[in-house]
Scaffold this motif. Structure first.
Motif, PDB file in Angstrom:
ATOM      1  N   MET A   1       0.839  -1.201   0.000  1.00  0.00           N
ATOM      2  CA  MET A   1       0.000   0.000   0.000  1.00  0.00           C
ATOM      3  C   MET A   1       0.872   1.249   0.000  1.00  0.00           C
ATOM      4  SD  MET A   1      -2.818   1.224   2.843  1.00  0.00           S
ATOM      5  CE  MET A   1      -1.564   1.341   4.128  1.00  0.00           C
ATOM      6  N   VAL A   2       0.680   2.093  -0.996  1.00  0.00           N
ATOM      7  CA  VAL A   2       1.396   3.377  -1.061  1.00  0.00           C
ATOM      8  C   VAL A   2       0.415   4.440  -0.587  1.00  0.00           C
ATOM      9  CG1 VAL A   2       2.730   4.950  -2.502  1.00  0.00           C
ATOM     10  CG2 VAL A   2       2.743   2.490  -2.995  1.00  0.00           C
ATOM     11  N   LEU A   3       0.518   4.780   0.682  1.00  0.00           N
ATOM     12  CA  LEU A   3      -0.517   5.581   1.336  1.00  0.00           C
ATOM     13  C   LEU A   3      -0.750   6.920   0.658  1.00  0.00           C
ATOM     14  CD1 LEU A   3      -2.471   5.758   3.726  1.00  0.00           C
ATOM     15  CD2 LEU A   3      -0.597   6.674   5.093  1.00  0.00           C
ATOM     16  N   ASN A   4       0.309   7.592   0.244  1.00  0.00           N
ATOM     17  CA  ASN A   4       0.162   8.942  -0.304  1.00  0.00           C
ATOM     18  C   ASN A   4      -0.702   8.968  -1.562  1.00  0.00           C
ATOM     19  OD1 ASN A   4       2.541   7.540  -1.340  1.00  0.00           O
ATOM     20  ND2 ASN A   4       2.914   9.367  -2.550  1.00  0.00           N
ATOM     21  N   THR A   5      -0.738   7.872  -2.294  1.00  0.00           N
ATOM     22  CA  THR A   5      -1.509   7.836  -3.537  1.00  0.00           C
ATOM     23  C   THR A   5      -3.022   7.708  -3.294  1.00  0.00           C
ATOM     24  OG1 THR A   5      -1.266   5.422  -3.770  1.00  0.00           O
ATOM     25  CG2 THR A   5       0.434   6.811  -4.765  1.00  0.00           C
ATOM     26  N   PHE A   6      -3.426   7.532  -2.044  1.00  0.00           N
ATOM     27  CA  PHE A   6      -4.840   7.501  -1.698  1.00  0.00           C
ATOM     28  C   PHE A   6      -5.366   8.879  -1.296  1.00  0.00           C
ATOM     29  CE2 PHE A   6      -3.824   3.066  -1.285  1.00  0.00           C
ATOM     30  CZ  PHE A   6      -4.999   2.385  -1.515  1.00  0.00           C
ATOM     31  N   ILE A   7      -4.472   9.837  -1.085  1.00  0.00           N
ATOM     32  CA  ILE A   7      -4.865  11.064  -0.387  1.00  0.00           C
ATOM     33  C   ILE A   7      -5.209  12.213  -1.325  1.00  0.00           C
ATOM     34  CG2 ILE A   7      -3.983  12.912   1.116  1.00  0.00           C
ATOM     35  CD1 ILE A   7      -2.547  10.749   2.721  1.00  0.00           C
ATOM     36  N   ASP A   8      -6.402  12.782  -1.090  1.00  0.00           N
ATOM     37  CA  ASP A   8      -6.778  14.086  -1.637  1.00  0.00           C
ATOM     38  C   ASP A   8      -6.425  15.111  -0.558  1.00  0.00           C
ATOM     39  OD1 ASP A   8      -7.819  12.738  -3.789  1.00  0.00           O
ATOM     40  OD2 ASP A   8      -9.902  13.322  -3.456  1.00  0.00           O
ATOM     41  N   HIS A   9      -5.330  15.824  -0.754  1.00  0.00           N
ATOM     42  CA  HIS A   9      -4.834  16.783   0.238  1.00  0.00           C
ATOM     43  C   HIS A   9      -5.729  18.014   0.182  1.00  0.00           C
ATOM     44  CE1 HIS A   9      -1.980  18.353   3.009  1.00  0.00           C
ATOM     45  NE2 HIS A   9      -1.319  19.133   2.188  1.00  0.00           N
ATOM     46  N   THR A  10      -6.406  18.306   1.289  1.00  0.00           N
ATOM     47  CA  THR A  10      -7.608  19.148   1.246  1.00  0.00           C
ATOM     48  C   THR A  10      -7.474  20.420   2.071  1.00  0.00           C
ATOM     49  OG1 THR A  10      -8.955  17.159   0.952  1.00  0.00           O
ATOM     50  CG2 THR A  10     -10.090  19.138   1.736  1.00  0.00           C
ATOM     51  N   LEU A  11      -7.953  21.530   1.491  1.00  0.00           N
ATOM     52  CA  LEU A  11      -8.073  22.786   2.232  1.00  0.00           C
ATOM     53  C   LEU A  11      -9.314  23.508   1.736  1.00  0.00           C
ATOM     54  CD1 LEU A  11      -7.075  24.804   4.280  1.00  0.00           C
ATOM     55  CD2 LEU A  11      -5.575  25.780   2.534  1.00  0.00           C
ATOM     56  N   LEU A  12     -10.342  23.534   2.579  1.00  0.00           N
ATOM     57  CA  LEU A  12     -11.637  24.092   2.192  1.00  0.00           C
ATOM     58  C   LEU A  12     -12.146  25.145   3.167  1.00  0.00           C
ATOM     59  CD1 LEU A  12     -13.275  20.697   1.183  1.00  0.00           C
ATOM     60  CD2 LEU A  12     -12.333  22.426  -0.366  1.00  0.00           C
ATOM     61  N   LYS A  13     -11.333  25.533   4.130  1.00  0.00           N
ATOM     62  CA  LYS A  13     -11.766  26.499   5.144  1.00  0.00           C
ATOM     63  C   LYS A  13     -12.032  27.865   4.534  1.00  0.00           C
ATOM     64  CE  LYS A  13      -9.392  24.328   9.038  1.00  0.00           C
ATOM     65  NZ  LYS A  13      -8.342  24.506  10.081  1.00  0.00           N
TER      66      LYS A  13
END
Length: 215
Positions: A1-13
């Protein structure tokens, strides 16, 4: 499992600044996240910051309440794609779903998908406000409308992702090609790993750096 490839790095504030969005993109490049997820205004900025990378841009539409009129959602999605978004995270109309106006909800999702074509459409349910039966109905409406993903939460409701909801959603769409994004309250490695082991295809989180740098 390559964890970083699952992530939508999010900033919605609401108080996210231009510099904050630039930092988000820099972190995505440093840690090779799958995507960044931003409000629609910042899509063009993210596109310029991520130029010549393979990092995707996801834009939220009708966010965070889902109560925007359908035509506005369609227009917002269209403009996001024009500005460089690869994926749209659409908040369905929660109130109409709970009112039993299922056909209207389905048609709205379908209209956005038609507008963005082959681009990825994720439908956000905001499960903390829904009964289990309403969650199942939302799964079926999303399937019928041609969505690519179903997503647990905006992160702005009274609760976020839960393992129980992931199991419910997976069971409801079993046998289809639709994928699942877990979001809301995922802030550490243990929690992110748990959701991936449950079978989610994407993690939406503002704590991506903390998650992938944890020991």
């Amino acid at each position: 499992m390559v964890l970083n490839t699952f992530i939508d790095h999010t900033l919605l504030k609401a108080n996210a600044t231009v510099d904050h969005i630039k930092q988000l993109c820099a972190e995505a490049k440093e840690h090779h996240f799958y995507a960044v997820c931003v409000n629609s205004y910042y899509v063009a900025l993210a596109e310029s910051e991520l130029m010549k990378t393979d990092i995707k841009i996801a834009a939220v539409v009708g966010f965070p309440l889902g109560a925007t009129i359908a035509k506005a959602k369609v227009y917002e999605a269209k403009q996001c794609i024009k500005d460089g978004a690869h994926e749209i995270d659409l908040v369905l109309n929660i109130g109409l779903l709970k009112s039993g106006y299922h056909k209207i909800v389905e048609e709205e999702i379908k209209a956005v998908k038609k507008e963005i074509g082959e681009h990825i459409l994720k439908v956000i349910f905001e499960n903390c406000y829904l009964t289990d039966e309403e969650k199942r109905i939302a799964c079926q409406l999303s399937l019928n409308a041609g969505a690519d993903f179903i997503k647990t939460s905006t992160g702005f409701g009274t609760g976020g992702a839960t393992p129980e909801d992931i199991v419910l959603m997976k069971n409801e769409v079993h046998g289809s090609t639709i994928k699942i994004k877990a979001s809301g309250g995922i802030r550490d490695l243990k929690t992110a790993t748990q959701y991936i082991e449950l079978g989610v295809d994407r993690i939406g989180t503002s704590a991506g750096v903390t998650i992938v740098t944890s020991k």
